[in-house]
Design an enzyme around this catalytic site. Structure first.
Site, short mmCIF file in Angstrom:
data_model
loop_
_atom_site.label_atom_id
_atom_site.label_comp_id
_atom_site.label_asym_id
_atom_site.label_seq_id
_atom_site.Cartn_x
_atom_site.Cartn_y
_atom_site.Cartn_z
N ASP A 276 -7.58 -5.83 2.48
CA ASP A 276 -7.39 -4.22 2.43
C ASP A 276 -7.43 -4.42 0.55
O ASP A 276 -7.64 -3.28 0.07
CB ASP A 276 -5.74 -3.93 2.90
N LEU A 277 -6.24 -5.11 -0.07
CA LEU A 277 -5.50 -4.96 -1.84
C LEU A 277 -7.64 -5.31 -2.25
O LEU A 277 -7.74 -4.56 -3.10
CB LEU A 277 -4.94 -6.02 -2.02
N LYS B 88 -10.65 -4.80 -0.58
CA LYS B 88 -11.66 -3.67 -0.31
C LYS B 88 -10.83 -2.16 -1.86
O LYS B 88 -12.15 -1.69 -2.53
CB LYS B 88 -11.22 -3.98 1.00
N VAL C 291 -6.00 -22.67 2.69
CA VAL C 291 -5.76 -22.74 1.57
C VAL C 291 -4.57 -23.44 0.66
O VAL C 291 -4.03 -24.01 0.18
CB VAL C 291 -4.39 -21.31 1.15
N ASP D 190 2.47 -5.76 -11.88
CA ASP D 190 3.02 -4.15 -11.02
C ASP D 190 2.45 -3.38 -11.17
O ASP D 190 2.32 -2.73 -12.68
CB ASP D 190 4.46 -4.01 -12.28
N HIS D 191 1.49 -2.70 -10.62
CA HIS D 191 0.60 -1.71 -11.11
C HIS D 191 1.24 -0.81 -11.83
O HIS D 191 -0.06 0.23 -12.60
CB HIS D 191 -0.27 -1.17 -9.53
N ASP E 252 10.46 -2.86 -2.48
CA ASP E 252 9.05 -2.02 -2.88
C ASP E 252 9.03 -2.05 -3.55
O ASP E 252 7.77 -1.76 -3.84
CB ASP E 252 9.11 -1.40 -1.39
N HIS F 245 8.50 -1.39 -10.26
CA HIS F 245 7.91 -0.45 -10.41
C HIS F 245 8.48 0.54 -11.19
O HIS F 245 9.36 1.41 -12.22
CB HIS F 245 7.15 0.75 -9.73
N LYS G 80 9.18 7.36 1.19
CA LYS G 80 7.98 7.32 1.50
C LYS G 80 8.52 8.89 2.59
O LYS G 80 9.54 9.35 3.23
CB LYS G 80 7.95 6.10 2.97
N LYS H 255 3.66 13.78 -2.95
CA LYS H 255 3.06 12.82 -3.75
C LYS H 255 2.99 12.72 -5.30
O LYS H 255 2.38 13.51 -5.82
CB LYS H 255 1.93 11.91 -3.06
N1 LIG Z 1 -2.78 -3.34 0.57
C1 LIG Z 1 -1.92 -2.89 -0.98
O1 LIG Z 1 -2.47 -1.80 -0.98
C2 LIG Z 1 -1.07 -3.92 -1.45
C3 LIG Z 1 -1.41 -4.75 -1.30
N2 LIG Z 1 0.02 -6.13 -2.61
C4 LIG Z 1 -0.54 -7.17 -2.24
O2 LIG Z 1 -1.11 -8.06 -2.54
C5 LIG Z 1 -0.95 -8.84 -1.61
C6 LIG Z 1 -2.61 -9.19 -0.20
O3 LIG Z 1 -1.53 -7.81 0.15
P1 LIG Z 1 -3.26 -6.96 1.51
O4 LIG Z 1 -4.49 -7.35 1.16
O5 LIG Z 1 -2.58 -5.72 1.23
O6 LIG Z 1 -3.56 -7.83 2.76
P2 LIG Z 1 -4.39 -8.28 4.14
O7 LIG Z 1 -3.30 -8.75 5.24
O8 LIG Z 1 -4.83 -6.84 3.93
O9 LIG Z 1 -5.42 -9.31 3.20
C7 LIG Z 1 -4.91 -11.31 3.54
C8 LIG Z 1 -5.85 -11.61 3.08
O10 LIG Z 1 -5.54 -13.35 2.61
C9 LIG Z 1 -6.76 -13.61 4.03
N3 LIG Z 1 -5.52 -14.85 4.36
C10 LIG Z 1 -4.47 -14.89 4.96
N4 LIG Z 1 -4.27 -16.28 4.64
C11 LIG Z 1 -4.73 -17.43 4.90
C12 LIG Z 1 -5.13 -18.80 4.18
N5 LIG Z 1 -4.19 -19.17 5.64
N6 LIG Z 1 -6.26 -19.32 3.62
C13 LIG Z 1 -7.21 -18.43 3.47
N7 LIG Z 1 -6.71 -16.48 3.16
C14 LIG Z 1 -5.97 -16.70 4.14
C15 LIG Z 1 -6.73 -12.72 4.59
O11 LIG Z 1 -8.12 -13.21 5.22
P3 LIG Z 1 -9.08 -13.95 5.88
O12 LIG Z 1 -7.90 -13.32 7.78
O13 LIG Z 1 -10.38 -13.82 6.32
O14 LIG Z 1 -8.21 -15.31 6.31
C16 LIG Z 1 -7.40 -11.33 3.66
O15 LIG Z 1 -8.17 -11.38 3.14
C17 LIG Z 1 -0.18 -8.77 -0.32
O16 LIG Z 1 0.76 -10.25 -1.97
C18 LIG Z 1 0.55 -7.62 -0.87
O17 LIG Z 1 1.96 -7.82 -0.68
C19 LIG Z 1 0.00 -5.40 -2.88
C20 LIG Z 1 0.87 -4.12 -3.63
C21 LIG Z 1 -0.10 -3.58 -2.78
O1 LIG Z 2 3.46 -0.97 -4.79
C1 LIG Z 2 3.95 -0.38 -4.03
O2 LIG Z 2 3.13 1.11 -4.42
C2 LIG Z 2 2.81 2.19 -3.66
C3 LIG Z 2 2.85 3.19 -4.48
O3 LIG Z 2 2.11 2.56 -5.45
P1 LIG Z 2 0.87 4.64 -5.96
O4 LIG Z 2 0.63 3.97 -7.25
O5 LIG Z 2 0.52 5.18 -4.83
O6 LIG Z 2 2.21 4.95 -6.50
C4 LIG Z 2 3.62 1.85 -2.25
O7 LIG Z 2 3.00 3.15 -1.32
C5 LIG Z 2 3.56 0.80 -1.34
O8 LIG Z 2 4.82 0.98 -0.56
C6 LIG Z 2 4.61 -0.49 -2.91
O9 LIG Z 2 3.94 -1.59 -1.85
#
Ligand SMILES: NC(=O)C1=CN([C@@H]2O[C@H](COP(=O)(O)OP(=O)(O)OC[C@H]3O[C@@H](n4cnc5c(N)ncnc54)[C@H](OP(=O)(O)O)[C@@H]3O)[C@@H](O)[C@H]2O)C=CC1
Ligand SMILES: O=C1O[C@H](COP(=O)(O)O)[C@@H](O)[C@H](O)[C@H]1O
Length: 500
Positions: free
Chosen positions: A19-20, A22, A89, A180-181, A238, A243, A343, A348
């Site tokens: 997700d991040l 994308k 990994v 820390d975004h 969180d 932040h 939340k 927002k």
């Molecule tokens: N999404 C967000 O908005 C935010 C996310 N974060 C942090 O970013 C990080 C990623 O979050 P997010 O993208 O949401 O998570 P997702 O669950 O969407 O993605 C996780 C990724 O890790 C891969 N993955 C999982 N296990 C393995 C493995 N064993 N080997 C290789 N690849 C693996 C998955 O791919 P596949 O399944 O193909 O292996 C996928 O690409 C986390 O630490 C989260 O806390 C921080 C702030 C905001």
């Molecule tokens: O790190 C995080 O931040 C978002 C909030 O970020 P913002 O830039 O939209 O204010 C929060 O939704 C999420 O839970 C948290 O992990």
């Protein structure tokens, strides 16, 4: 720090199918490309478990940036810089294969071995990946290697310390970029400039003139599909550990002697060290927790937190925190800094309100009311700017005053023009500027502070959850926290006026 404005490097994204990547990483890299901040000699390698091909990654990249497309940026060409490798990994063979790919790409794109390893996947893998990168020789190039780490950096102080020790065996502190975004947000970066470039504010930035500071970061979203993560995190880990405390540090730090990452960090660290420590038995005097119940947000009926997917119906997890922080140093003694985040709140918005003390005697009272205090409001998001609330003469009367506001809005013309936080941070990392990333000392002190609160809350289950309605500004206890000090939360409306 590199001064090259088009740094050459290969970015490896661990978790490229997630997700991040994308939502944030691909669009941010695309914006850098559009702004000509990337040399044509760049490549991005995505790795994850899924058996994707280069073409599958490229088509996902194109989808995630299509809204940002413009005449001056060719999405096809941009996506052609992306490569994919299925990856496990825990398997050293994956790293060896990746090393070959990176060496080939170094030659193809004329990159001198500069590598950014961006860990956008679950934190339990961070340590393993860092060790394997070193052991399998991926960091032994002629260029530099940097490790970007997403949050959460640990779950508490002991686990963060353990993770840090593991990572430090493979990377030096100056190679580690902990994201820390909030530190990439325009107006968070502006806090220092507002403070240190204005003769008007800096002399008054202390306990002689400021009565309290309030930082609110409210969200309308619930936990969405992150229930499993959020159940073990809650709003405290969180948002507050990272932040909110980073904003506190920037607001309260002393002027650094130079604008270098080391000097700024050193001042932030002093603030975190000066945070008044609480005993677990004192937490209730300083902190309030909340959990959203059902309600109406942005005209939609929404369910309670404990009805969300992957959430325990009897959950003790907080989705709201407000707190009173005291910084026991010479500048801030006696000035409460209130924070609140949650939340499913009314709107927002992230805003900082600095409330100045009233004058010792005032001649110009509003009819039937006290004079309004002067407030400096820093709008972090969605608007970016500042508003100064003052008092001025009312046209029809020499003896009464009326509140007025001076408004500066950075993004009101075109919200799209402000760079995304991730865009700035990726670019900073490429240029080797670690100013807006968190040093281990900051992370460590923040966890120590937060751990006392989480311990108190884990020891004693909240008996009133859910205790705030979705669409509100949190539980009534949060208002009481300020009321007992004679203050109230300043609610700022969308047009920056004060709401009572
Ligand atoms: N999404 C967000 O908005 C935010 C996310 N974060 C942090 O970013 C990080 C990623 O979050 P997010 O993208 O949401 O998570 P997702 O669950 O969407 O993605 C996780 C990724 O890790 C891969 N993955 C999982 N296990 C393995 C493995 N064993 N080997 C290789 N690849 C693996 C998955 O791919 P596949 O399944 O193909 O292996 C996928 O690409 C986390 O630490 C989260 O806390 C921080 C702030 C905001
Ligand atoms: O790190 C995080 O931040 C978002 C909030 O970020 P913002 O830039 O939209 O204010 C929060 O939704 C999420 O839970 C948290 O992990």
């Amino acid at each position: 720090m590199m001064t090259n404005t088009q740094p050459k490097s290969i970015i490896v994204i661990f978790g490229a199918t997630g997700d991040l990547a994308k939502r944030k990483l691909f669009p941010s890299i695309f914006r850098l490309y559009k702004e000509n901040k990337l040399s044509e000699d760049f490549a991005v390698v995505g790795v994850a478990r899924r058996p994707w091909t280069n073409d599958e990654l490229r088509s996902n990249v194109k989808k995630s940036v299509e809204k940002l497309q413009s005449e001056n940026a060719d999405v096809e060409k941009f996506a052609s810089h992306f490569y994919y490798q299925p990856f496990d990994v825990t398997d050293v063979a994956s790293y060896q294969q990746l090393n070959h790919l990176l060496s080939d790409l170094d030659k193809q794109y004329n990159v001198p071995g500069n590598r950014i390893f961006y860990l956008a996947m679950a934190p339990e893998f961070f340590g393993t990946i860092a060790s394997n990168l070193k052991d399998e020789g991926l960091t032994s190039t002629e260029g530099w290697s940097r490790l970007v780490i997403e949050k959460p950096f640990g779950h508490n102080h002991p686990s963060a310390k353990q993770l840090n020790e593991q990572i430090r065996q493979a990377f030096n502190e100056d190679q580690i970029y902990r994201i820390d975004h909030y530190l990439g947000k325009e107006m968070v970066q502006n806090i220092e400039v507002i403070r240190f470039a204005n003769a008007l504010f800096e002399p008054m930035w202390n306990n002689q003139y400021i009565s309290n500071i309030q930082i609110t970061s409210s969200e309308t979203l619930g936990v969405e599909d992150r229930g499993r993560y959020y159940e073990s995190s809650g709003a405290l880990r969180d948002m507050v550990q990272n932040h909110m405390l980073q904003m506190v540090a920037l607001l309260a730090m002393e002027p650094p002697i130079k604008l270098t990452p080391e000097e700024i960090r050193s001042e932030k660290v002093k603030v975190l060290r000066a945070l008044r420590k609480m005993d677990v038995t004192e937490v209730d005097d300083y902190f309030v927790r909340g959990q959203y119940g059902k309600g109406i947000v942005e005209e939609q009926e929404v369910q309670a937190y404990n009805e969300e997917q992957s959430v325990d119906p009897d959950s003790n997890t907080e989705t709201f925190v407000s707190g009173k922080l005291m910084i026991d140093n010479f500048r801030w003694a006696g000035v409460p800094i209130y924070i609140r985040t949650g939340k499913r709140m009314k709107e927002k918005s992230t805003e900082i309100v600095v409330q100045f003390k009233d004058l010792p005697m005032n001649l110009y009272f509003n009819k039937g009311k006290n004079i309004h205090p002067n407030l400096l409001v820093i709008h972090i998001q969605p608007d970016e700017g500042i508003t100064l609330h003052l008092n001025a003469r009312k046209a029809d009367s020499a003896a009464t005053s009326t509140p007025i506001k001076l408004d500066y809005c950075n993004n009101c013309g075109d919200k799209m023009n402000t760079p995304e936080a991730y865009e700035r941070l990726i670019y900073d990392c490429m240029r080797g500027d670690a100013t807006n990333f968190t040093h281990w000392d900051e992370v460590s002190l923040s966890w120590e502070f937060v751990d006392t609160i989480s311990q108190a809350w884990a020891d004693k289950k909240a008996d009133n959850f859910p205790n705030y309605e979705s669409g509100s500004m949190g539980p009534k206890e949060s208002d009481a926290l300020l009321a007992k000090d004679g203050f109230h939360w300043w609610n700022i409306s969308k047009n920056h006026t004060l709401e009572d």
